[in-house]
Design a protein around this motif. Structure first.
Motif, PDB file in Angstrom:
ATOM      1  N   SER A   1     -11.817   2.762   7.869  1.00  7.41           N
ATOM      2  CA  SER A   1     -11.680   3.691   6.686  1.00  7.41           C
ATOM      3  C   SER A   1     -11.254   5.037   6.949  1.00  7.41           C
ATOM      4  CB  SER A   1     -12.912   3.554   5.644  1.00  7.41           C
ATOM      5  OG  SER A   1     -13.828   4.405   6.326  1.00  7.41           O
ATOM      6  N   ALA A   2     -11.761   5.892   8.043  1.00  3.22           N
ATOM      7  CA  ALA A   2     -11.558   6.937   8.562  1.00  3.22           C
ATOM      8  C   ALA A   2      -9.904   7.466   8.453  1.00  3.22           C
ATOM      9  CB  ALA A   2     -12.002   7.763   9.717  1.00  3.22           C
ATOM     10  N   THR A   3      -9.338   6.358   9.251  1.00  2.00           N
ATOM     11  CA  THR A   3      -7.716   6.302   9.399  1.00  2.00           C
ATOM     12  C   THR A   3      -7.151   6.267   8.250  1.00  2.00           C
ATOM     13  OG1 THR A   3      -8.480   5.002  11.641  1.00  2.00           O
ATOM     14  CG2 THR A   3      -5.972   5.670  11.121  1.00  2.00           C
ATOM     15  N   PHE A   4      -7.612   5.182   7.374  1.00  4.44           N
ATOM     16  CA  PHE A   4      -6.929   4.987   6.269  1.00  4.44           C
ATOM     17  C   PHE A   4      -6.894   6.459   5.459  1.00  4.44           C
ATOM     18  CE2 PHE A   4      -7.479   3.736   1.622  1.00  4.44           C
ATOM     19  CZ  PHE A   4      -6.253   3.031   1.620  1.00  4.44           C
ATOM     20  N   VAL A   5      -8.034   7.022   5.210  1.00  3.89           N
ATOM     21  CA  VAL A   5      -8.136   8.311   4.469  1.00  3.89           C
ATOM     22  C   VAL A   5      -7.149   9.253   5.177  1.00  3.89           C
ATOM     23  CG1 VAL A   5      -9.618  10.345   3.876  1.00  3.89           C
ATOM     24  CG2 VAL A   5     -10.531   7.901   3.415  1.00  3.89           C
ATOM     25  N   GLU A   6      -7.120   9.429   6.515  1.00  4.78           N
ATOM     26  CA  GLU A   6      -6.266  10.394   7.028  1.00  4.78           C
ATOM     27  C   GLU A   6      -4.758  10.150   6.532  1.00  4.78           C
ATOM     28  OE1 GLU A   6      -6.491  13.183   8.904  1.00  4.78           O
ATOM     29  OE2 GLU A   6      -8.546  12.977   8.075  1.00  4.78           O
TER      30      GLU A   6
ATOM     31  N   ARG B   1       0.246  11.024   3.496  1.00  6.28           N
ATOM     32  CA  ARG B   1       1.046  10.389   2.754  1.00  6.28           C
ATOM     33  C   ARG B   1       1.227  11.440   1.329  1.00  6.28           C
ATOM     34  NH1 ARG B   1      -0.901   5.274   2.997  1.00  6.28           N
ATOM     35  NH2 ARG B   1       0.628   4.188   4.379  1.00  6.28           N
ATOM     36  N   THR B   2       0.094  12.024   0.857  1.00  5.44           N
ATOM     37  CA  THR B   2       0.040  12.941  -0.358  1.00  5.44           C
ATOM     38  C   THR B   2       1.117  14.113   0.150  1.00  5.44           C
ATOM     39  OG1 THR B   2      -2.051  13.713   0.155  1.00  5.44           O
ATOM     40  CG2 THR B   2      -1.804  11.997  -1.312  1.00  5.44           C
ATOM     41  N   VAL B   3       0.582  14.557   1.364  1.00  3.35           N
ATOM     42  CA  VAL B   3       1.523  15.772   1.623  1.00  3.35           C
ATOM     43  C   VAL B   3       3.033  15.573   1.709  1.00  3.35           C
ATOM     44  CG1 VAL B   3       1.546  17.476   3.504  1.00  3.35           C
ATOM     45  CG2 VAL B   3      -0.743  16.748   2.979  1.00  3.35           C
ATOM     46  N   LEU B   4       3.091  14.545   2.447  1.00  4.29           N
ATOM     47  CA  LEU B   4       4.724  14.211   2.660  1.00  4.29           C
ATOM     48  C   LEU B   4       5.326  13.925   1.584  1.00  4.29           C
ATOM     49  CD1 LEU B   4       4.055  11.875   5.882  1.00  4.29           C
ATOM     50  CD2 LEU B   4       5.187  14.124   5.732  1.00  4.29           C
ATOM     51  N   ARG B   5       4.602  13.207   0.546  1.00  9.42           N
ATOM     52  CA  ARG B   5       5.420  12.726  -0.663  1.00  9.42           C
ATOM     53  C   ARG B   5       5.516  13.958  -1.710  1.00  9.42           C
ATOM     54  NH1 ARG B   5       8.540   8.808  -3.119  1.00  9.42           N
ATOM     55  NH2 ARG B   5       7.903   8.307  -5.116  1.00  9.42           N
ATOM     56  N   GLU B   6       4.637  14.796  -1.752  1.00 15.58           N
ATOM     57  CA  GLU B   6       4.709  15.940  -2.714  1.00 15.58           C
ATOM     58  C   GLU B   6       5.676  16.864  -2.028  1.00 15.58           C
ATOM     59  OE1 GLU B   6       1.542  18.951  -2.852  1.00 15.58           O
ATOM     60  OE2 GLU B   6       2.710  20.237  -4.193  1.00 15.58           O
TER      61      GLU B   6
ATOM     62  N   TRP C   1      15.557  21.684  10.729  1.00 20.59           N
ATOM     63  CA  TRP C   1      14.197  21.801  10.667  1.00 20.59           C
ATOM     64  C   TRP C   1      13.526  20.642   9.822  1.00 20.59           C
ATOM     65  CZ3 TRP C   1      12.305  24.520  14.543  1.00 20.59           C
ATOM     66  CH2 TRP C   1      13.094  25.652  15.240  1.00 20.59           C
ATOM     67  N   LEU C   2      12.558  19.885  10.337  1.00 21.91           N
ATOM     68  CA  LEU C   2      11.973  18.827   9.128  1.00 21.91           C
ATOM     69  C   LEU C   2      11.220  19.291   8.129  1.00 21.91           C
ATOM     70  CD1 LEU C   2      11.815  15.785   8.843  1.00 21.91           C
ATOM     71  CD2 LEU C   2       9.673  15.676  10.123  1.00 21.91           C
ATOM     72  N   PHE C   3      11.636  19.320   7.026  1.00 23.73           N
ATOM     73  CA  PHE C   3      10.454  19.814   5.758  1.00 23.73           C
ATOM     74  C   PHE C   3       9.708  18.434   5.552  1.00 23.73           C
ATOM     75  CE2 PHE C   3       9.948  20.185   1.353  1.00 23.73           C
ATOM     76  CZ  PHE C   3       8.865  21.043   1.344  1.00 23.73           C
ATOM     77  N   THR C   4      10.280  17.288   5.425  1.00 26.99           N
ATOM     78  CA  THR C   4       9.361  16.239   5.100  1.00 26.99           C
ATOM     79  C   THR C   4       9.838  15.013   5.426  1.00 26.99           C
ATOM     80  OG1 THR C   4       7.741  15.151   3.469  1.00 26.99           O
ATOM     81  CG2 THR C   4       9.901  15.993   2.724  1.00 26.99           C
ATOM     82  N   VAL C   5       9.157  13.740   5.330  1.00 26.45           N
ATOM     83  CA  VAL C   5       9.665  12.462   5.366  1.00 26.45           C
ATOM     84  C   VAL C   5       9.049  11.765   4.376  1.00 26.45           C
ATOM     85  CG1 VAL C   5       9.648  10.427   6.733  1.00 26.45           C
ATOM     86  CG2 VAL C   5       9.780  12.293   8.048  1.00 26.45           C
ATOM     87  N   ASP C   6       9.988  11.182   3.197  1.00 29.17           N
ATOM     88  CA  ASP C   6       9.118  10.666   2.196  1.00 29.17           C
ATOM     89  C   ASP C   6       8.301   9.315   2.521  1.00 29.17           C
ATOM     90  OD1 ASP C   6       8.713   9.789  -0.497  1.00 29.17           O
ATOM     91  OD2 ASP C   6      10.673   8.506  -0.585  1.00 29.17           O
ATOM     92  N   PRO C   7       7.401   9.334   2.343  1.00 24.74           N
ATOM     93  CA  PRO C   7       6.727   8.108   2.808  1.00 24.74           C
ATOM     94  C   PRO C   7       6.914   6.705   2.117  1.00 24.74           C
ATOM     95  CG  PRO C   7       5.179   9.549   1.456  1.00 24.74           C
ATOM     96  CD  PRO C   7       6.436  10.161   1.819  1.00 24.74           C
TER      97      PRO C   7
ATOM     98  N   LEU D   1       0.951  -0.980  -0.060  1.00 22.41           N
ATOM     99  CA  LEU D   1       0.010   0.130  -0.035  1.00 22.41           C
ATOM    100  C   LEU D   1       0.889   1.145  -0.215  1.00 22.41           C
ATOM    101  CD1 LEU D   1      -2.758   1.136   0.521  1.00 22.41           C
ATOM    102  CD2 LEU D   1      -2.128   1.262   2.930  1.00 22.41           C
ATOM    103  N   ARG D   2       0.842   2.052  -1.130  1.00 24.65           N
ATOM    104  CA  ARG D   2       1.765   3.239  -0.903  1.00 24.65           C
ATOM    105  C   ARG D   2       1.181   4.264  -2.165  1.00 24.65           C
ATOM    106  NH1 ARG D   2       7.284   1.547  -2.509  1.00 24.65           N
ATOM    107  NH2 ARG D   2       7.360   2.725  -4.421  1.00 24.65           N
ATOM    108  N   MET D   3       1.641   5.449  -1.975  1.00 27.06           N
ATOM    109  CA  MET D   3       1.247   6.571  -2.731  1.00 27.06           C
ATOM    110  C   MET D   3       1.191   6.484  -4.111  1.00 27.06           C
ATOM    111  SD  MET D   3      -0.691   8.428  -2.272  1.00 27.06           S
ATOM    112  CE  MET D   3      -0.437   9.544  -3.599  1.00 27.06           C
ATOM    113  N   PRO D   4       2.338   6.490  -4.743  1.00 22.87           N
ATOM    114  CA  PRO D   4       2.565   6.795  -6.124  1.00 22.87           C
ATOM    115  C   PRO D   4       2.144   5.421  -6.933  1.00 22.87           C
ATOM    116  CG  PRO D   4       4.547   6.573  -5.072  1.00 22.87           C
ATOM    117  CD  PRO D   4       3.770   6.168  -4.341  1.00 22.87           C
ATOM    118  N   ARG D   5       0.903   5.459  -7.471  1.00 26.93           N
ATOM    119  CA  ARG D   5       0.571   4.336  -8.172  1.00 26.93           C
ATOM    120  C   ARG D   5       0.558   4.705  -9.690  1.00 26.93           C
ATOM    121  NH1 ARG D   5      -1.796   0.673  -5.001  1.00 26.93           N
ATOM    122  NH2 ARG D   5      -2.940   1.569  -2.914  1.00 26.93           N
ATOM    123  N   GLY D   6       1.008   3.783 -10.350  1.00 22.30           N
ATOM    124  CA  GLY D   6       1.042   4.020 -12.020  1.00 22.30           C
ATOM    125  C   GLY D   6      -0.059   4.586 -12.600  1.00 22.30           C
TER     126      GLY D   6
END
Lengths: 133, 168
Positions: free
Chosen positions: A45-50, A55-60, B33-39, A8-13
């Motif tokens: 599912s609420a935790t899953f959505v959170e 994940r999107t915030v961190l990944r971006e 300062w932590l900017f992000t952690v790659d998930p 289970l991870r963010m960047p899906r093809g």
């Protein structure tokens, strides 16, 4: 034999058989951790959505930090006290390889190279901070 | 896999914009300062602001992390500085008429190029391409979002080549 684990991870093809990230590919199974961190599969599912939102915030942010590094001189600290400098070019989607140019090794300058991320401990670079304030 | 890589995205997110001390393999220590952690890789991106106006960015690979310690809780000022370092500049304010004309010009341009484009019922300011790509106000190439990279790059190319847009 390692059995494939549901990933289970963010960047899906993009879709199906397209060019993007594929958790069932042989490359992924061979090189990536067998699972990507998440709460137990039993969570509501609420935790899953959170979690997906986080994940999107961190990944971006991470991808933007990679973008900021393009064409910059980056200092890599690797295992066995290896320290090298190179100009960063690109990374693959699962952060397994960095493509770099002008890699300054003890044996000379390598024009183009791939650095395996599992060999790296940390990397650093600097940018101008004052411009966009 | 180490403890750090097993944390959930929510635990990582809770640490954003705090000052951390990270110990890694081979006795490395980094602070910032932590900017992000790659998930995906659990890589930690730390920023420290230098007195000469530069920012130095250190990323510690997730697989090499040993311990993470919070030194400082951070503040709104720090959050803003971190975000302004990497995130795109927020679009300047446009008047309603301006946006409407930009939207119309883009829509006509896309239709001229045989791209199916529609306005979404509940949010008419967002243009939708073939149901898979959204273009938000103010309708620049960087305002497109969608999961299909091929459609995305083609539409972004078209937007950049729109002869009636005078944004550049």
């Amino acid at each position: 034999i390692r059995t494939p684990v549901c990933v289970l991870r963010m960047p899906r093809g993009p879709d199906g058989s397209s060019r993007g990230f594929d958790p069932t590919s042989e490359r992924y199974l061979a090189l990536c951790p067998t699972t990507i961190s998440s709460s137990d599969s039993a969570v509501d599912s609420a935790t899953f959505v959170e979690e997906q939102k986080a994940r999107t915030v961190l990944r971006e942010r991470y991808i933007r930090s990679l973008l900021a590094m393009v064409k910059k001189d980056v200092h890599f600290t690797m295992y066995e006290r290896v320290k090298v400098n190179a100009v960063f070019g690109a990374s693959d989607i699962d952060i397994l390889n960095f493509q770099v140019s002008d890699l300054q090794t003890p044996l000379g300058v390598q024009k183009e190279a791939l650095i395996r991320c599992p060999d790296i401990i940390s990397y650093s670079f600097s940018i101008d901070a004052g411009l966009k304030d | 896999m180490n403890e750090w890589c097993k944390k959930t995205p929510l635990e990582w997110q809770a640490l954003l914009h705090k000052e951390l001390k990270v110990c890694a393999h081979e006795k490395q220590q980094h602070q910032g300062w932590l900017f992000t952690v790659d998930p995906v890789s659990a890589n930690i991106v730390l920023v420290s602001f230098e007195p000469d106006g530069k920012a130095s960015i250190v990323t510690v690979m997730g697989h090499a992390v040993e311990t993470v310690e919070v030194l400082n809780e951070g503040s709104d000022a720090i959050s803003n500085r971190l975000v302004s370092l990497f995130m795109p500049v927020a679009p300047q304010k446009h008047s309603k008429e301006e946006l409407e004309s930009k939207k119309r010009s883009l829509k006509e341009w896309l239709e001229k190029n045989h791209i199916p484009v529609s306005e979404q019922g509940n949010s008419p300011e967002t243009l939708c391409v073939a149901g898979v790509l959204k273009i938000d106000a103010p309708y620049r190439a960087e305002d497109c979002s969608g999961a299909n990279e091929i459609i995305l790059s083609r539409v972004q190319n078209l937007i950049n080549n729109n002869p009636t847009a005078h944004t550049k």
